[in-house]
Enzyme design. Structure first.
Site, PDB file in Angstrom:
ATOM      1  CG  HIS A  75      -1.742   1.180   1.438  1.00 26.16           C
ATOM      2  ND1 HIS A  75      -3.112   1.169   1.274  1.00 26.16           N
ATOM      3  CD2 HIS A  75      -1.430   2.459   1.804  1.00 26.16           C
ATOM      4  CE1 HIS A  75      -3.595   2.376   1.518  1.00 26.16           C
ATOM      5  NE2 HIS A  75      -2.595   3.168   1.854  1.00 26.16           N
ATOM      6  CD  GLU A  76       2.100   3.774   3.645  1.00 32.18           C
ATOM      7  OE1 GLU A  76       2.622   4.803   3.163  1.00 32.18           O
ATOM      8  OE2 GLU A  76       0.983   3.780   4.194  1.00 32.18           O
ATOM      9  CG  HIS A  87       0.627   6.224  -0.753  1.00 29.90           C
ATOM     10  ND1 HIS A  87      -0.494   6.786  -1.317  1.00 29.90           N
ATOM     11  CD2 HIS A  87       0.210   5.608   0.395  1.00 29.90           C
ATOM     12  CE1 HIS A  87      -1.542   6.516  -0.556  1.00 29.90           C
ATOM     13  NE2 HIS A  87      -1.149   5.797   0.473  1.00 29.90           N
ATOM     14  CG  ASP A 129      -4.041   7.113   1.631  1.00 29.71           C
ATOM     15  OD1 ASP A 129      -3.060   7.753   2.053  1.00 29.71           O
ATOM     16  OD2 ASP A 129      -4.089   5.876   1.621  1.00 29.71           O
TER      17      ASP A 129
END
Length: 363
Positions: free
Chosen positions: A68-69, A72, A170
């Site tokens: 997930h990170e 980004h 987010d």
């Protein structure tokens, strides 16, 4: 004491594990081990198998958080944003970025990338289970199917939760990017933070009558919205000024041979809690009250500044923006920065100097 430990690198980004992650890992594993199907492995077999599968599922869950990170970070790197590191901790993962893009379309894509990765993983795993169940009837009764199902649903929940339009999720950044298309960045942040606070208030109301965990989440959301609003306002306000405009030019330094006892008296007399350590014209380090407070009183006559000072000194030139100084202090968790031009210390800038300047600017 170092609270985060590097375990590797991906895409040139250091991956770290915070000490809190080591505490939460067995707790998550225990939750999976004590809940029956379809939420855990309590009735799956022997105790060793139950706890083994629970620990494996927990590790895979945090791998998903890492992905997930990385979602980004991948988009951010494409826009030239430097990623200092990604740290796995108690409440998930955090990407430490040099700066959030101010271009609305860039921030939108970067913020949406994380939840999108989680949703792709979640629905992908869900689809895998459905496909396997269609062709292998006995598959649905296996521990592998149960593990995949748990990871699928948690990733879907994680993706949806992060789309809530409230900082620090987010969704708050996505909402700000939409506001920023029609107004200034500071105003967009303020409106997005206000929406986040409203969500926090509603969650708190629901939490009072149904689930106390929602109260904790509501507090987390409210504080995140407030901090983002304040931080953005400070950063944008300071961007108009250089370090030279707000630094203290009267730099008081100490020598590396000074004893800690002498330094403690020196600090009391001069009313400062941090000093550059200079020998001749050479900068050797920086020493603060934090560095000396753990030295026992009877040892302070024998221990000298060079024994306790920080040698890896964070510096900036006087031409850097005050906003950059604020950001560097926040990233490195320090209270002051030495200003160095052409190898010479020309000033010192503290967090107090920045806040005092900000107060004067807003009057």
């Amino acid at each position: 004491m170092n609270s985060s430990y590097k375990i590797g690198s991906i895409m040139g980004i250091p991956i770290k594990v915070h000490i809190t992650f080591l505490f939460v890992l067995p707790i998550f594993a225990l939750v999976f081990a004590t809940n029956p199907q379809p939420y855990g492995f309590a009735d799956i077999g022997s105790a060793a198998m139950t706890y083994g599968l629970s620990l494996l599922t927990t590790i895979l869950l945090f791998v998903c958080v890492l992905l997930h990170e990385l979602g980004h970070s991948y988009i951010a790197k494409g826009y030239g944003v430097e990623i200092k590191d990604i740290t796995l901790m108690l409440l998930g993962g955090v990407s430490s970025m040099e700066e959030i893009p101010r271009e609305p379309s860039q921030e939108f894509k970067m913020a949406f990338a994380g939840p999108l990765v989680s949703l792709i993983i979640g629905f992908g795993l869900l689809g895998l289970n459905m496909l396997a169940n269609s062709y292998v009837p006995s598959y649905s009764n296996t521990w592998f199917s149960l593990m995949i199902g748990i990871l699928a649903y948690i990733n879907i929940i994680l993706g949806i939760f992060n789309l809530i339009p409230a900082f620090p999720m987010d969704g708050g950044r996505i909402l700000r990017s939409m506001f920023a298309k029609r107004m200034s960045y500071v105003r967009a942040t303020h409106y997005a933070a206000s929406v986040g606070k409203m969500f926090a208030f509603l969650m708190a109301l629901v939490g009072v009558v149904s689930n106390l965990w929602l109260l904790l989440i509501a507090f987390f959301v409210y504080m995140g919205a407030s901090e983002e609003d304040k931080s953005t306002t400070v950063t944008v306000s300071l961007e108009k000024y250089k370090v030279a405009d707000v630094m203290s030019k009267d730099v008081i330094s100490v020598e590396p041979e000074m004893t800690v006892e002498e330094l403690s008296h020196f600090m009391f007399e001069n009313k400062h809690l941090g000093y550059p350590v200079i020998k001749g014209n050479s900068l050797k380090g920086i020493v603060t009250f934090t560095d000396i407070r753990n030295v026992l009183p009877h040892e302070r006559y024998a221990v000298v500044v060079s024994d306790v000072m920080t040698k890896d000194v964070v510096t900036l030139p006087s031409s850097a923006s005050a906003a950059e100084a604020f950001k560097v202090m926040a990233i490195n968790n320090i209270g002051r920065i030495l200003v160095v031009d052409d190898g010479n210390v020309t000033g010192i800038l503290s967090r107090t100097d920045l806040m005092r300047s900000l107060m004067l600017l807003n009057e």
